[in-house]
Design a protein around this motif. Structure first.
Motif, PDB file in Angstrom:
ATOM      1  N   GLY A 120       0.814  -1.207   0.000  1.00 22.98           N
ATOM      2  CA  GLY A 120       0.000   0.000   0.000  1.00 22.98           C
ATOM      3  C   GLY A 120       0.842   1.249   0.000  1.00 22.98           C
ATOM      4  O   GLY A 120       2.070   1.201   0.117  1.00 22.98           O
ATOM      5  N   ALA A 145      -3.001  -2.896   2.427  1.00 25.22           N
ATOM      6  CA  ALA A 145      -3.958  -3.985   2.300  1.00 25.22           C
ATOM      7  C   ALA A 145      -3.200  -5.280   2.554  1.00 25.22           C
ATOM      8  O   ALA A 145      -2.060  -5.431   2.119  1.00 25.22           O
ATOM      9  CB  ALA A 145      -4.575  -4.001   0.904  1.00 25.22           C
ATOM     10  N   TRP A 158      -7.452  -3.998   5.902  1.00 25.18           N
ATOM     11  CA  TRP A 158      -6.534  -2.872   5.815  1.00 25.18           C
ATOM     12  C   TRP A 158      -6.015  -2.479   7.191  1.00 25.18           C
ATOM     13  O   TRP A 158      -6.697  -2.672   8.201  1.00 25.18           O
ATOM     14  CB  TRP A 158      -7.239  -1.660   5.199  1.00 25.18           C
ATOM     15  CG  TRP A 158      -7.587  -1.827   3.759  1.00 25.18           C
ATOM     16  CD1 TRP A 158      -8.638  -2.532   3.245  1.00 25.18           C
ATOM     17  CD2 TRP A 158      -6.890  -1.272   2.644  1.00 25.18           C
ATOM     18  NE1 TRP A 158      -8.642  -2.467   1.873  1.00 25.18           N
ATOM     19  CE2 TRP A 158      -7.582  -1.684   1.475  1.00 25.18           C
ATOM     20  CE3 TRP A 158      -5.775  -0.465   2.505  1.00 25.18           C
ATOM     21  CZ2 TRP A 158      -7.175  -1.320   0.200  1.00 25.18           C
ATOM     22  CZ3 TRP A 158      -5.365  -0.089   1.244  1.00 25.18           C
ATOM     23  CH2 TRP A 158      -6.065  -0.520   0.097  1.00 25.18           C
TER      24      TRP A 158
END
Length: 282
Positions: A120, A145, A158
């Motif tokens: 991410g 993620a 997340w």
């Protein structure tokens, strides 16, 4: 040791222990790449909220790379999209190994925790830094993620971990020693918290009732790290305090302890480096 805990260990030891809170150096020439190996000792709970502690000694790799886009250093493995005077946007990744629930009393009889891969963006904002760039205060904002590493990977939510980072290079009276400090809250969505703290009705027992974790606040972390690069080797260590009080899953039967202190130290030796030198401005 569960994924959230081991993730931080991987970032800490695989890239020379300065990943979570490395000290910024003034612009200087460094080898394009550098490899080495060493050993690390750690004391960590089995997972955030566990009342079981793991003490272990393990070999660790040392690797740095200062490419134009891809970088691997004390800040982690990342790709830099842009690097302005005050704002950095990078792509971060993290790995964690699988964990057997039979080794954790609170999870006895439950399904094992798979290894995970995270990816991410991370936005870093520099609030202040010294003229020689040896000291700074930053806000780090990684958002990743997570997916399981298995034959049929599953998305497990997340994680957002904004943290204030202050680094000081060349401590007064301790030339060459670098001090790093981090503090910030953790947040996760429902999938992320459910993966570690929910108890499915089929796994419920008299002492472990069924539980469904929610999204939201996941506690606070505070970290203090000290390190020094010597000719041919690197030495460092850290102490971290973790508090789960007020977290959305603090009443989970898998949370057996709401605060704890973790620590570790490592030494790595540089075994080889590139003859190509690049100018690095951290």
């Amino acid at each position: 040791m569960t994924s959230p805990q081991y993730r931080r260990i991987i970032r800490l030891i695989a890239l020379s222990l300065g990943l979570s809170s490395g000290a910024m150096q003034a612009a200087e020439e460094k080898p394009l790449w550098e490899i080495g190996a060493g050993v690390a000792a750690f004391s960590f709970p089995s997972y955030r909220g566990s009342d079981q502690t793991n003490n272990f000694l393990m070999p660790v790799p040392h690797f740095t790379y200062h490419g134009d886009f891809l970088k691997a250093d004390r800040h982690g493995i990342r790709g830099s999209f842009f690097d302005s005077d005050r704002l950095d946007l990078t792509l971060s990744v993290a790995l964690s190994p699988p964990v057997s629930s039979k080794d954790i009393t609170a999870r006895a009889g439950m399904s094992d925790l798979k290894g995970t891969f995270e990816i991410g963006p991370e936005m870093d904002v520099t609030f202040w830094r010294s003229d020689n760039k040896a000291r700074f205060i930053k806000l780090l904002m990684p958002l990743r993620a997570a997916i399981t590493v298995e034959g049929s990977p599953k998305e497990i939510g997340w994680v957002f971990h904004p943290k204030l980072n202050m680094d000081i290079t060349d401590l007064p009276g301790m030339p060459g020693w670098n001090l790093g400090m981090l503090a910030g809250p953790l947040f996760g969505d429902q999938k992320q918290h459910a993966y570690y703290y929910s108890v499915d009705p089929r796994y419920a027992t008299a002492g472990r009732p069924a539980y469904e974790a929610k999204a939201g606040y996941a506690g606070m972390q505070y970290l203090l790290a000290l390190s020094k690069r010597f000719p041919g080797y690197w030495l460092g260590g850290f102490v971290r305090y973790d508090n789960l009080g007020g977290s959305v899953f603090e009443d989970s039967p898998l949370v057996r302890q709401k605060d704890y202190v973790a620590a570790g130290a490592a030494i790595t030796w540089v075994l080889g480096e590139s003859s190509t030198r690049v100018r690095v401005n951290d």
